[in-house]
Structures are given as structure tokens and as C-alpha cells.
Design a protein around this motif. Structure first.
Motif: not given
Length: 156
Positions: A101-110
Motif C-alpha cells: 500500500i505504501a509503495a502504491s502511494d509512492r508510485m502515484l505520488d512520484d
């Protein structure tokens, strides 16, 4: 004679650069094209203008790119390559549901930060005329993309 490698949009880069100076020339052409696309839109940009503002004759642009579609395809390929690398690096740390979930958030933010910092790349990476399967809103408040799963891999 060696055939050029087809690009994502079906266009071809006419010649692969062999020297650093040639790679720098291609980078200048691509940077100029991306800037102009961001300022004027894809349809208003001409190959002649790209060549002139990139610091060389139009023949230099045509030496590497047969048409504007080849420039767009190359810009898209470069953006996609960087995106895949960055997402792969983020995904490498996934070891469970919470980190996924955290990685998904980071991908979208990036992705959002990259597009917000350089909105022209969104124009370069999408079809110039959206189809009924792909609708784009480039409103400053939001950028959305809606595709049907059947056509996602082929048109968007």
C-alpha cells in the motif's frame, strides 16, 4: 543494410547516434520538441521550428527522425523507461500488504510529481486525439485518464 528499430508508435529513428556529439544533438532536438509541445500543443509544432530552435538545420532533425511521430514516440519511450525504473525500485521494497500500500502511494505520488513538474510529457505520452476509450482532462486541478481494460495496452 541494417534496419532501424521500430519505436512504440510504429515510427522509426532513422539513425542511431554513435558519437557523444550526436547523442547530445538528439537530446537537444527532443528537449526543444517537448518544450514547444508544452507551450503550443502537438499540432502547432513543426519539424522546421524544432530544428531551428534546437540550434541546427532542419536536415539534422530529419537525419534522425523521419517525422514528428517519431519524435513523440522517442519522448514517450524515454519517459516510460524512467517510469518503469522508478516503479521497479519502489516495488523492490514490498514485503507485505502494508508495504504494498505504501509503495502504491509512492508510485502515484512520484508519477504525479513528474507530470506536475513537466506537464508537456503528459501530452507527449498520450494519443494526440483521444479515442472513445481514452479521455484526458488536463485541468490544472486534476489530471485523469479513463480506459477500458480491453484497450488499455493498445491505445494508452
Amino acid at each position: 543494410m541494417k534496419q532501424p528499430k521500430p519505436t512504440a508508435a510504429g515510427s522509426q529513428l532513422r539513425r542511431r547516434p554513435k558519437q557523444e556529439r550526436s547523442r547530445e544533438r538528439i537530446d537537444a532536438i527532443l528537449a526543444t520538441a517537448k518544450r514547444l509541445i508544452g507551450e503550443k500543443g502537438i499540432d502547432a509544432v513543426t519539424m522546421k521550428e524544432v530544428g531551428a530552435l534546437a540550434g541546427g538545420p532542419i536536415a539534422t532533425v530529419y537525419h534522425y527522425f523521419p517525422n514528428k511521430s517519431a519524435i513523440l514516440a522517442t519522448l514517450y519511450e524515454r519517459f516510460s523507461e524512467v517510469t518503469r525504473t522508478r516503479q521497479r525500485d519502489i516495488a523492490a521494497g514490498i514485503d507485505g500488504l502494508e508495504s504494498m500500500i505504501a509503495a502504491s502511494d509512492r508510485m502515484l505520488d512520484d508519477y504525479y510529481e513528474r507530470v506536475a513538474g513537466d506537464p508537456a510529457i503528459l501530452i507527449c505520452s498520450m494519443p494526440s486525439r483521444p479515442t472513445r476509450h481514452c479521455r484526458i482532462s488536463t485541468s490544472p486541478k486534476h489530471i485523469t485518464r479513463r480506459t477500458s481494460s480491453a484497450t488499455r495496452s493498445s491505445i494508452c
